[in-house]
Design a protein around this motif. Structure first.
Motif, PDB file in Angstrom:
ATOM      1  N   VAL A  99       0.693  -1.130  -0.078  1.00 13.41           N
ATOM      2  CA  VAL A  99       0.050   0.079  -0.094  1.00 13.41           C
ATOM      3  C   VAL A  99       1.008   1.164   0.012  1.00 13.41           C
ATOM      4  O   VAL A  99       1.366   1.900   1.001  1.00 13.41           O
ATOM      5  N   THR A 128      -8.553   3.306   8.709  1.00 12.38           N
ATOM      6  CA  THR A 128      -8.453   3.654   7.212  1.00 12.38           C
ATOM      7  C   THR A 128      -7.202   2.580   6.814  1.00 12.38           C
ATOM      8  O   THR A 128      -7.365   1.985   5.761  1.00 12.38           O
ATOM      9  N   GLU A 131      -8.549  -0.910   6.358  1.00 10.02           N
ATOM     10  CA  GLU A 131      -9.118  -1.289   5.153  1.00 10.02           C
ATOM     11  C   GLU A 131      -8.356  -1.130   3.830  1.00 10.02           C
ATOM     12  O   GLU A 131      -8.629  -1.947   2.817  1.00 10.02           O
ATOM     13  N   LEU A 132      -7.292  -0.363   3.962  1.00 11.34           N
ATOM     14  CA  LEU A 132      -6.266  -0.300   2.748  1.00 11.34           C
ATOM     15  C   LEU A 132      -5.512  -1.642   2.602  1.00 11.34           C
ATOM     16  O   LEU A 132      -5.336  -1.951   1.577  1.00 11.34           O
ATOM     17  N   ALA A 134      -6.872  -4.548   3.823  1.00 13.81           N
ATOM     18  CA  ALA A 134      -7.596  -5.526   3.641  1.00 13.81           C
ATOM     19  C   ALA A 134      -7.913  -5.708   2.294  1.00 13.81           C
ATOM     20  O   ALA A 134      -8.009  -6.653   1.694  1.00 13.81           O
ATOM     21  N   SER A 135      -7.867  -4.393   1.457  1.00 14.21           N
ATOM     22  CA  SER A 135      -7.928  -4.495  -0.031  1.00 14.21           C
ATOM     23  C   SER A 135      -6.839  -5.262  -0.554  1.00 14.21           C
ATOM     24  O   SER A 135      -7.050  -5.642  -2.063  1.00 14.21           O
ATOM     25  N   LYS A 136      -5.740  -5.553   0.056  1.00 14.79           N
ATOM     26  CA  LYS A 136      -4.653  -6.180  -0.563  1.00 14.79           C
ATOM     27  C   LYS A 136      -4.698  -7.713  -0.160  1.00 14.79           C
ATOM     28  O   LYS A 136      -3.502  -8.355  -0.220  1.00 14.79           O
ATOM     29  N   GLN A 242      -4.894 -12.891   4.847  1.00 15.94           N
ATOM     30  CA  GLN A 242      -6.322 -13.108   4.890  1.00 15.94           C
ATOM     31  C   GLN A 242      -6.724 -14.534   4.841  1.00 15.94           C
ATOM     32  O   GLN A 242      -7.449 -15.290   5.598  1.00 15.94           O
ATOM     33  N   GLU A 315      -5.756   8.517  -3.179  1.00 11.86           N
ATOM     34  CA  GLU A 315      -5.797   7.743  -1.842  1.00 11.86           C
ATOM     35  C   GLU A 315      -4.767   8.540  -0.970  1.00 11.86           C
ATOM     36  O   GLU A 315      -4.817   8.503   0.200  1.00 11.86           O
TER      37      GLU A 315
END
Length: 334
Positions: A99, A128, A131-132, A134-136, A242, A315
Motif C-alpha cells: 500500500v 483507514t 481497510e487499505l 484488507a484490499s490487498k 487473510q 488515496e
C-alpha cells in the motif's frame, strides 16, 4: 432383543467418539509461519517468544507459531499477501510495497515522535489503514514500534546546511531519497545490512537509522556520531494473510488474538537509551538537538510534503487529510 440392539448401538456410538477423540489428539498442530527478524535479547524478540508461548498454552499445543527470518522484507511481505507465509511483523517500508500510501506515515519531520504518531493512528487512521491493507488481502493485527529514525555519520549534523555536498545512504520509500536530495546530498540506495560497509568504503558520508539497528549491527563503530533529529518515528505493523486467517477456526482466531502480548512504548524507549548508553561507553557520541534546532529541520522538510502526497494520487491525498485532522485532534488539550 431390543435391549441388546440398543447396547450395540450405544457401544458403536461410544467407539466412534473415542476414535474421533484419538484422531483429533493425534492430528498434527496447525503451524503458522511468522516472519520475525529481531535480534535476540531485544524487546521485539521477547514479544515474538511470548506470543508463541501464550498461543501454545491457550490452544494446548494445537496451534503453534514457527517464527524466524524467512527472507528479506521485500520478499516476505509479498509472500504473506499471497498466503505463502502466514504472518509477521514488517516496517512501514515493507508495508508500503503493498500500500504505497502508507509511506506518508514517514514524511520527514512530520510527526514529533512515536507518541504523536500513535495518537493520530488511534484517533483517525487505524480504520483507514486496516481497510487499505484488507484490499490487498492482508489483515492488520496490531502496531509496534522500532524506535525513531535519526541521522548517523562521523560528525554531528545540527542543521540542514551541514549536509550539503555529502553522499547519503538511503533505503525504503521514495520519501527518504527526496529528502536527502532536497538537503543537498547525493543519495545512494544502500540496504540496511550494507550501511556499515558503505561507511567503511567511503560510498556514503551520512545515513539515517533507528538506535537498535545502529548499535546492534555495529554501524556505530564506523559512523560513531548519532544526531538525534527525529526524522520520523518507525512503527512496525503486525500483519497476517487473510487466507491464513480464514483457515483458522473461530476458536483458533480468538486464541491467536488473545495470545498477542502488548509491547509498551516505554519499554522500547528504555531499550533505546540502554543501547545508546552502551554506544557512548564504547567511545561513540550522541548529540541531542534543542527544540529550535529541530524546528529548523522541520521547516526545511515541510515544503517537500505536498509533492510527496501528490505522487500517491487521490488515496494519498485522502490519507494525508486524515493525518492532518488527527494531528489537530491530538494537539488539543483533553
Amino acid at each position: 432383543m431390543k435391549t441388546m440392539q440398543w447396547h450395540r448401538a450405544a457401544l458403536a456410538v461410544l467407539l466412534v467418539g473415542l476414535l474421533g477423540t484419538t484422531a483429533a489428539q493425534q492430528s498434527p498442530p496447525v503451524e503458522l509461519r511468522m516472519q520475525a527478524t529481531a535480534p535476540p535479547g531485544t524487546p521485539w524478540a521477547r514479544y515474538v517468544t511470548e506470543w508463541a508461548k501464550n498461543l501454545e498454552t491457550l490452544t494446548q499445543g494445537s496451534v503453534v507459531l514457527k517464527a524466524g527470518p524467512y527472507g528479506s522484507e521485500q520478499d516476505t511481505i509479498q509472500q504473506m499477501a499471497r498466503g505463502r507465509l502466514d504472518m509477521g511483523t514488517w516496517s512501514l517500508n515493507g508495508a508500503a510495497l503493498l500500500v504505497p500510501e502508507l509511506s506518508l506515515l514517514q514524511l520527514p519531520f512530520y510527526f514529533s515522535g512515536l507518541d504523536e504518531l500513535h495518537c493520530v493512528l488511534d484517533k483517525n487512521l487505524d480504520q483507514t489503514v486496516t481497510e487499505l491493507l484488507a484490499s490487498k488481502g492482508v489483515r492488520l493485527t496490531g502496531w509496534n514500534a522500532a524506535g525513531v529514525v535519526h541521522i548517523i555519520g562521523k560528525k554531528a549534523y545540527v542543521q540542514p546546511a551541514d549536509l550539503a555536498g555529502l553522499k547519503s545512504g538511503t533505503f525504503g520509500t521514495r520519501a527518504y531519497a527526496t529528502f536527502w536530495s532536497a538537503m543537498g546530498t547525493s543519495p545512494k540506495p544502500v540496504p540496511t545490512t550494507e550501511v556499515g560497509s558503505a561507511f567503511q568504503t567511503g560510498l556514503i558520508d551520512v545515513a539515517a537509522n533507528v538506535p537498535m539497528v545502529y548499535v546492534a549491527a555495529g554501524i556505530g563503530k564506523v559512523a560513531p556520531v548519532m544526531t538525534r533529529v527525529s526524522i520520523t518515528p518507525a512503527p512496525l505493523l503486525s500483519l497476517m494473510s487473510q487466507q491464513s486467517w480464514e483457515r483458522l477456526t473461530p476458536a483458533q482466531r480468538e486464541a491467536l488474538e488473545r495470545a498477542r502480548p502488548a509491547l509498551d512504548r516505554d519499554v522500547v524507549r528504555g531499550f533505546e537509551e540502554t543501547l545508546l548508553e552502551r554506544h557512548k561507553q564504547g567511545g561513540g557520541q550522541v548529540v541531542d538537538l534543542t527544540p529550535a534546532q529541530r524546528a529548523t529541520w522541520r521547516a526545511a522538510a515541510a515544503p517537500l510534503w505536498p509533492d510527496m502526497v501528490k505522487e500517491l494520487g487521490p488515496e494519498g491525498e485522502r490519507l494525508f487529510q486524515q493525518m492532518e485532522a488527527g494531528r489537530a485532534a491530538c494537539q488539543k488539550p483533553n
